[in-house]
Design a protein around this motif. Structure first.
Motif, mmCIF file in Angstrom:
data_model
loop_
_atom_site.group_PDB
_atom_site.id
_atom_site.type_symbol
_atom_site.label_atom_id
_atom_site.label_comp_id
_atom_site.label_asym_id
_atom_site.label_seq_id
_atom_site.Cartn_x
_atom_site.Cartn_y
_atom_site.Cartn_z
ATOM 1 N N MET A 1 0.247 -1.676 0.145
ATOM 2 C CA MET A 1 -0.148 -0.089 0.094
ATOM 3 C C MET A 1 0.902 1.193 0.236
ATOM 4 N N ASN A 2 2.005 0.959 0.214
ATOM 5 C CA ASN A 2 3.251 2.651 0.378
ATOM 6 C C ASN A 2 4.514 1.835 -0.216
ATOM 7 N N ASP A 3 5.034 2.487 -0.807
ATOM 8 C CA ASP A 3 6.553 2.748 -0.926
ATOM 9 C C ASP A 3 7.360 1.733 0.127
ATOM 10 N N ASN A 4 7.352 1.714 1.469
ATOM 11 C CA ASN A 4 7.978 1.152 2.452
ATOM 12 C C ASN A 4 7.470 -0.464 2.148
ATOM 13 N N GLU A 5 6.408 -0.709 1.604
ATOM 14 C CA GLU A 5 6.314 -1.633 1.429
ATOM 15 C C GLU A 5 7.541 -2.366 0.621
ATOM 16 N N TYR A 6 7.961 -1.587 0.088
ATOM 17 C CA TYR A 6 8.684 -2.223 -0.857
ATOM 18 C C TYR A 6 10.331 -2.374 -0.632
ATOM 19 N N ILE A 7 10.479 -3.717 -0.979
ATOM 20 C CA ILE A 7 12.240 -4.052 -0.220
ATOM 21 C C ILE A 7 13.148 -3.799 -1.279
ATOM 22 N N SER A 8 13.191 -3.137 -2.217
ATOM 23 C CA SER A 8 14.279 -4.075 -3.352
ATOM 24 C C SER A 8 14.039 -2.778 -4.661
ATOM 25 N N TRP A 9 15.261 -1.898 -5.117
ATOM 26 C CA TRP A 9 14.515 -0.681 -5.646
ATOM 27 C C TRP A 9 15.331 -1.022 -6.924
ATOM 28 N N GLY A 10 15.422 -0.619 -8.014
ATOM 29 C CA GLY A 10 16.302 -0.955 -9.110
ATOM 30 C C GLY A 10 16.812 0.661 -9.355
#
Length: 123
Positions: free
Chosen positions: A105-114
């Motif tokens: 539901m928000n950015d904080n719940e994504y743990i890997s980024w390109g």
């Protein structure tokens, strides 16, 4: 965690199309919900779209509905963002991200980024 590498950005005229790709390392790609975000200069990062683990369920922000399509190929560990009818306001750095949650539901719940790929749409 997976490592993510985006590609496919570039300069395109308004009304044109681009296809972004995000290649993931590791054997657990299919266990992640994948999302695309963008950030324009001077603006906050904005969620664009996400696709569920199996590739069936998708979600988009209103401003890209009907123009952008997110998809994934779990056999290739890759997620795509097909962008059609591009507008100057779509100009931004585009990032893919991975979340272990089914419906982040928000950015904080994504743990890997390109690292991001730049999309510039000229008028």
């Amino acid at each position: 965690q997976v490592q993510l590498v985006e590609s496919g950005g570039g300069l395109v005229q308004a009304g044109g199309s681009l296809r972004l790709s995000c290649a993931a390392s590791g054997r657990t790609f299919s266990t992640y919900t994948m999302g695309w975000f963008r950030q324009a200069p001077g603006k906050e990062r904005e969620f664009v779209a996400r696709v569920a683990r199996g590739g069936i369920t998708t979600y988009y922000i209103d401003s890209v509905k009907g123009r952008f399509t997110i998809s994934r190929d779990n056999t290739k560990n890759t997620v795509y963002l097909q962008m059609n009818s591009l507008k100057p306001e779509d100009t931004a750095a585009y990032y893919c991200a991975a979340s272990p949650r089914y419906t982040p539901m928000n950015d904080n719940e994504y743990i890997s980024w390109g690292q991001g790929t730049q999309v510039t749409v000229s008028s």
